[in-house]
Design a protein around this motif. Structure first.
Motif, short mmCIF file in Angstrom:
data_model
loop_
_atom_site.label_atom_id
_atom_site.label_comp_id
_atom_site.label_asym_id
_atom_site.label_seq_id
_atom_site.Cartn_x
_atom_site.Cartn_y
_atom_site.Cartn_z
N GLU A 1 0.81 -1.20 0.00
CA GLU A 1 0.00 0.00 0.00
C GLU A 1 0.86 1.27 0.00
OE1 GLU A 1 -1.07 -2.61 1.90
OE2 GLU A 1 -2.77 -3.00 0.60
N GLN A 2 2.04 1.19 0.58
CA GLN A 2 2.86 2.38 0.72
C GLN A 2 4.33 1.98 0.66
OE1 GLN A 2 4.86 3.08 3.46
NE2 GLN A 2 5.36 5.21 3.11
N ALA A 3 5.11 2.71 -0.08
CA ALA A 3 6.54 2.42 -0.18
C ALA A 3 7.31 3.72 -0.14
CB ALA A 3 6.84 1.65 -1.47
N VAL A 4 8.38 3.73 0.63
CA VAL A 4 9.25 4.90 0.75
C VAL A 4 10.65 4.50 0.34
CG1 VAL A 4 10.29 6.57 2.33
CG2 VAL A 4 7.91 5.93 2.62
N THR A 5 11.25 5.28 -0.53
CA THR A 5 12.66 5.14 -0.87
C THR A 5 13.35 6.44 -0.49
OG1 THR A 5 12.17 3.66 -2.72
CG2 THR A 5 14.35 4.68 -2.68
N SER A 6 14.25 6.37 0.45
CA SER A 6 14.95 7.57 0.91
C SER A 6 16.43 7.24 1.08
CB SER A 6 14.38 8.06 2.24
OG SER A 6 15.08 9.19 2.71
N PHE A 7 17.29 8.07 0.50
CA PHE A 7 18.73 7.83 0.55
C PHE A 7 19.46 9.16 0.68
CE2 PHE A 7 22.88 7.09 -1.67
CZ PHE A 7 23.40 6.20 -0.75
N THR A 8 20.42 9.22 1.60
CA THR A 8 21.16 10.45 1.87
C THR A 8 22.65 10.17 1.94
OG1 THR A 8 19.30 11.43 3.08
CG2 THR A 8 21.49 12.35 3.51
N ARG A 9 23.44 11.04 1.32
CA ARG A 9 24.90 10.99 1.43
C ARG A 9 25.38 12.25 2.14
NH1 ARG A 9 27.41 11.68 -3.48
NH2 ARG A 9 29.32 10.75 -2.66
N PHE A 10 26.29 12.07 3.11
CA PHE A 10 26.88 13.21 3.83
C PHE A 10 28.39 13.09 3.75
CE2 PHE A 10 28.76 14.55 7.96
CZ PHE A 10 28.66 15.92 7.76
N PHE A 11 29.04 14.13 3.25
CA PHE A 11 30.50 14.12 3.11
C PHE A 11 31.02 15.55 3.13
CE2 PHE A 11 28.39 14.08 -0.96
CZ PHE A 11 29.06 15.02 -1.73
N ALA A 12 32.31 15.72 2.95
CA ALA A 12 32.93 17.05 2.98
C ALA A 12 33.80 17.24 1.75
CB ALA A 12 33.76 17.24 4.25
N GLU A 13 33.94 18.49 1.34
CA GLU A 13 34.83 18.85 0.23
C GLU A 13 35.68 20.04 0.65
OE1 GLU A 13 32.66 19.70 -3.30
OE2 GLU A 13 32.30 17.58 -3.80
N ARG A 14 36.92 20.07 0.18
CA ARG A 14 37.77 21.23 0.40
C ARG A 14 37.27 22.38 -0.47
NH1 ARG A 14 43.13 21.87 2.11
NH2 ARG A 14 43.45 19.60 2.10
N SER A 15 36.97 23.53 0.13
CA SER A 15 36.48 24.68 -0.62
C SER A 15 37.58 25.71 -0.85
CB SER A 15 35.30 25.35 0.10
OG SER A 15 35.61 25.62 1.46
N SER A 16 38.67 25.63 -0.06
CA SER A 16 39.85 26.48 -0.27
C SER A 16 41.01 25.83 0.48
CB SER A 16 39.59 27.91 0.24
OG SER A 16 39.55 27.94 1.65
N GLU A 17 42.15 26.48 0.47
CA GLU A 17 43.31 25.92 1.18
C GLU A 17 43.07 25.84 2.68
OE1 GLU A 17 46.12 24.57 0.09
OE2 GLU A 17 45.27 24.71 -1.93
N THR A 18 42.22 26.71 3.20
CA THR A 18 42.02 26.78 4.65
C THR A 18 40.58 26.51 5.09
OG1 THR A 18 41.64 29.18 4.51
CG2 THR A 18 43.91 28.43 4.91
N GLU A 19 39.74 26.08 4.15
CA GLU A 19 38.34 25.86 4.50
C GLU A 19 37.78 24.60 3.83
OE1 GLU A 19 36.48 30.30 5.28
OE2 GLU A 19 36.63 29.57 3.21
N ALA A 20 36.74 24.05 4.45
CA ALA A 20 36.03 22.90 3.90
C ALA A 20 34.52 23.16 3.99
CB ALA A 20 36.39 21.63 4.65
N THR A 21 33.76 22.42 3.21
CA THR A 21 32.30 22.55 3.20
C THR A 21 31.68 21.17 3.38
OG1 THR A 21 32.42 24.44 1.67
CG2 THR A 21 30.31 23.31 1.85
N PHE A 22 30.70 21.09 4.26
CA PHE A 22 29.96 19.85 4.43
C PHE A 22 28.80 19.82 3.42
CE2 PHE A 22 31.70 20.37 8.81
CZ PHE A 22 32.47 19.21 8.81
#
Length: 313
Positions: A223-244
């Protein structure tokens, strides 16, 4: 699921308008209004009879979808190895922060034995969503997320969602590749109490009436189906900073008797359009809140580590 509760509202309310509360596990909790002509209480007995004979009428499926990518504000970065250490050492806290949403939902980390008991369901969900296959015997964990309770149309509804959490680490350490959390929706459970007739209708519309599904279970998977998927990671945005970064997708398919489609105050296409827009709106609200808390927590951990290093020096 509040999407399923919304369908219950469509067919039981007697007011001039009702509020549709789309929701999926810990993710969806926003609302919007439809307007329709008043229904008399006599329609309840007709609905009761229609639901009892639903197998003879065929079914219709509504899809509510959302897919978004979110980025945090940049955070200070000494080296990318500090990001790797943050994911690994603070993994349990990150699980809770990721699953908290805007409502700061309570997330309980289940035992290894409990996680292993759900491995088959988790494997199937991961394959369908494109995630890495889980290994609860090697540290992958299921979390139970209490998405809160609500009193609705004479019923009290409590809901728990089971979310598989897998930490994927890079093959090499100290490189430029971030570890990654993968969150996979496995299943949810509602505990509904109230007048017997209203509970009956709710269970019919949400697939919780104990009938066997096409997969042989009795949890209403057909009667009901849910598909939910999430990825969480980080990337370097500069020499001194990162972004989640959080990449998340959600697809809710609600199957119910075709007869009831005629009672909806809007067309099937319009209902899907509005429902999907509400899914995206709630993903934005909940995921933004989680990212902000994670970024703040990372900065707090970094400060504490620097203070500890200074004391040792």
């Amino acid at each position: 699921m509040k999407y399923r509760i919304a369908l219950f509202a469509c067919f039981t309310t007697t007011a001039d308008s009702f509020t549709l509360l789309p929701a999926s596990s810990a993710l969806i909790s926003s609302s919007y209004n439809f307007h329709r002509t008043p229904k008399t209480s006599s329609s309840s007995s007709c609905l009761y009879a229609a639901l009892k004979n639903e197998n003879e009428k065929g079914t219709t499926t509504l899809h509510f979808k959302g897919k978004q990518v979110f980025r945090s504000k940049p955070v200070p970065l000494d080296s990318f190895s500090s990001i790797e250490a943050f994911f690994i050492k603070e993994s349990d806290e990150l699980r809770k922060l990721l699953l908290g949403g805007s409502g700061n939902n309570s997330a309980k980390i289940l035992s290894q034995a409990e996680s292993i008991a759900m491995q088959d369901d988790w494997l199937e969900r991961a394959r369908n969503s494109g995630g890495d296959l889980p290994s609860p015997d090697k540290g992958d964990i299921v979390c139970r997320v209490n998405t809160g309770g609500m009193n609705f149309a004479g019923l009290n509804i409590q809901s728990d969602a089971m979310i598989g959490t897998k930490l994927v680490t890079p093959n090499t350490t100290g490189g430029a590749t971030s570890p990654e959390f993968q969150l996979t929706f496995i299943k949810d459970r509602q505990n509904v109490t109230g007048p017997r007739f209203l509970v009956f209708i709710f269970n019919k519309l949400t697939g919780q009436d104990g009938k066997k599904s096409e997969h042989g279970d009795g949890d209403g998977a057909n009667e009901q189906a849910v598909t939910s998927f999430t990825r969480f990671f980080a990337e370097r945005s500069s020499e001194t900073e990162a972004t989640f970064i959080i990449e998340t997708s959600l697809d809710i398919a609600v199957k119910f008797p075709s007869l009831l489609l005629k009672i909806l105050p809007v067309s099937k296409e319009k209902a899907e359009e509005q429902g999907s827009a509400s899914v995206v709106k709630t993903l934005v609200r909940d995921t933004t809140a989680s990212l902000e808390r994670i970024a703040d927590y990372y900065k707090l951990v970094s400060v504490m580590q620097h203070d500890s290093a200074s004391i040792k020096d």
